[in-house]
Structure formats: structure tokens, C-alpha cells
Design a protein around this motif. Structure first.
Motif, short mmCIF file in Angstrom:
data_model
loop_
_atom_site.label_atom_id
_atom_site.label_comp_id
_atom_site.label_asym_id
_atom_site.label_seq_id
_atom_site.Cartn_x
_atom_site.Cartn_y
_atom_site.Cartn_z
N GLU A 92 0.84 -1.20 0.00
CA GLU A 92 0.00 0.00 0.00
C GLU A 92 0.88 1.25 0.00
O GLU A 92 0.60 2.21 -0.74
CB GLU A 92 -0.91 -0.02 1.22
N ARG A 93 1.95 1.26 0.79
CA ARG A 93 2.85 2.42 0.81
C ARG A 93 3.48 2.65 -0.56
O ARG A 93 3.62 3.78 -1.02
CB ARG A 93 3.93 2.23 1.89
N LEU A 94 3.89 1.57 -1.22
CA LEU A 94 4.51 1.69 -2.53
C LEU A 94 3.52 2.12 -3.61
O LEU A 94 3.86 2.91 -4.50
CB LEU A 94 5.13 0.35 -2.94
N ALA A 95 2.31 1.59 -3.55
CA ALA A 95 1.33 1.82 -4.61
C ALA A 95 0.59 3.14 -4.48
O ALA A 95 -0.01 3.60 -5.44
CB ALA A 95 0.33 0.67 -4.64
N ARG A 96 0.62 3.75 -3.34
CA ARG A 96 -0.15 4.97 -3.11
C ARG A 96 0.51 6.22 -3.69
O ARG A 96 -0.11 7.26 -3.73
CB ARG A 96 -0.39 5.19 -1.62
N THR A 101 1.77 2.79 -12.84
CA THR A 101 1.52 2.20 -14.16
C THR A 101 1.82 0.71 -14.10
O THR A 101 2.76 0.27 -13.44
CB THR A 101 2.40 2.83 -15.27
N CYS A 102 1.00 -0.07 -14.80
CA CYS A 102 1.16 -1.52 -14.85
C CYS A 102 1.08 -1.95 -16.31
O CYS A 102 0.26 -1.46 -17.07
CB CYS A 102 0.06 -2.22 -14.06
N GLU A 103 1.95 -2.90 -16.67
CA GLU A 103 1.95 -3.47 -18.01
C GLU A 103 1.75 -4.98 -17.89
O GLU A 103 2.51 -5.66 -17.23
CB GLU A 103 3.25 -3.18 -18.73
N SER A 104 0.69 -5.46 -18.54
CA SER A 104 0.33 -6.87 -18.47
C SER A 104 0.31 -7.48 -19.86
O SER A 104 -0.20 -6.90 -20.80
CB SER A 104 -1.06 -7.02 -17.83
N ARG A 118 4.96 -0.15 -11.79
CA ARG A 118 5.95 0.82 -11.30
C ARG A 118 5.21 2.05 -10.79
O ARG A 118 4.19 2.43 -11.34
CB ARG A 118 6.90 1.24 -12.42
N ASN A 119 5.78 2.68 -9.77
CA ASN A 119 5.19 3.93 -9.32
C ASN A 119 5.85 5.09 -10.07
O ASN A 119 6.71 4.87 -10.93
CB ASN A 119 5.27 4.07 -7.79
N ALA A 120 5.44 6.31 -9.76
CA ALA A 120 5.92 7.49 -10.50
C ALA A 120 7.43 7.66 -10.40
O ALA A 120 8.06 8.20 -11.31
CB ALA A 120 5.22 8.75 -10.00
N ALA A 121 8.02 7.17 -9.33
CA ALA A 121 9.47 7.27 -9.16
C ALA A 121 10.20 6.19 -9.96
O ALA A 121 11.43 6.13 -9.93
CB ALA A 121 9.84 7.16 -7.68
N GLY A 122 9.45 5.32 -10.65
CA GLY A 122 10.06 4.25 -11.44
C GLY A 122 10.36 3.00 -10.65
O GLY A 122 11.00 2.08 -11.15
#
Length: 182
Positions: A92-96, A101-104, A118-122
């Protein structure tokens, strides 16, 4: 001379296999383009340590397996602690953070998108969860560096590695047996 010819044959075979694998990847991406999901913090709901909902779509992080939400682990002294809940809190801390962005490229049997997020920080969420000790790498599906991140967490006794735990797949199997036998 025979050694040179044999080496040439081996190298040519490897080059052919690499070319075929590359062609298959291109065909797969052309016929089945990746599903791209993106969301801000308000559009992300973390389910457990390896699953989340991104803009309404359920996503399973690729290459790792985290403890289930109801799963407990044992610390170095043998006391139980809610490792599944802590794994969820870590994800939750990482995803918030903004800009997830997710690539499937595929779905699992539960029709969840299996994705690299990945979050905004990559930051690769699965890699970060492995490095923090909140998951085990799934070698067959892991991206480069995932197993090393797990090993680093294990050596440092972080997260689930600070004591004993059942692998999440074993814990799930035991729960299914318990429900059937009850």
C-alpha cells in the motif's frame, strides 16, 4: 578443423533459437498487445501483498508471491505476527504514490492481469517488495534481479525472513485442505 566447425554449428544454432524467440515475442506483442493500466492514488486499492485493483482492474504482481492477508508468520522467538497484513501495508505504501503504471501481457486463471507495476518514481513494486522481505520470488516468472532482491532480504533477515513462515503457496494449499476437511 572439426572443433571450429562444431563451434560454428553451435553458435549458428543458438543464433537461430534467439531469432525465433525474438520473432515469437514480436508476434505475441502484435497479436496480443500489452494491457497498460495507470492510476493515481485514489484509483488504487491494495488487496494483499501481491494483488491490487488499478482503476477497477484486478492486478497480480508478476514474479513474486507474498503472504496472504490472513497469514501469520513466526518471529525469531517463535511468536506469531500478522505478516500478511504487514505485507499488504508495505505494498500500500509503494502503490499509493502518484502515477502508478502496470503493463500486463497475460491473465491468470482468476482473470487477473498479471503485470509489472511501477510507481511514479520508477520503482518496480514487486522488486521493492522482494527487497524489503515481504515476498518470495517465483523463479519461473521473475524478472532479472528479483531473486537477488529476495536473497538480499533473506540475508538481512528483513520482513518474513526475520523468522519462520510457510511459503504462501503452501499456506494456501493448507487452508484449502482445512476448509474441505471441516
Amino acid at each position: 578443423m572439426k572443433r571450429v566447425r562444431r563451434l560454428f554449428d553451435v553458435l549458428a544454432s543458438l543464433a537461430l533459437l534467439a531469432g525465433l524467440a525474438f520473432a515469437a515475442l514480436i508476434v505475441r506483442n502484435h497479436l496480443y498487445p500489452p494491457e497498460l493500466l495507470s492510476a493515481g492514488p485514489a484509483d488504487v486499492q491494495v488487496i494483499d501483498g501481491d494483488s491490487l485493483r488499478v482503476d477497477g482492474r484486478t492486478v497480480r504482481l508478476q514474479g513474486m508471491d507474498a503472504p496472504e492477508y490472513r497469514q501469520n508468520c513466526r518471529d525469531g522467538a517463535g511468536a506469531e505476527w500478522p505478516c500478511g497484513r504487514e505485507a499488504r501495508a508495505a505494498l500500500e505504501r509503494l502503490a499509493r504514490s502518484p502515477g502508478l503504471t502496470c503493463e500486463s501481457h497475460e491473465q491468470d486463471r482468476y482473470r487477473r492481469a498479471v503485470a509489472r507495476c511501477r510507481n511514479a518514481a520508477g520503482v518496480d513494486l514487486a522488486h521493492a517488495m522482494l527487497g524489503a522481505g515481504w515476498a518470495v520470488a517465483l523463479s519461473r516468472y521473475a524478472f532479472p534481479g528479483y531473486e537477488r532482491a529476495e536473497e538480499t532480504a533473506r540475508s538481512a533477515r528483513r520482513g518474513i525472513w526475520r523468522g519462520e513462515f510457510d511459503r504462501p503457496s503452501d499456506w494456501r494449499a493448507a487452508q484449502a485442505i482445512g476448509r474441505d476437511g471441516a
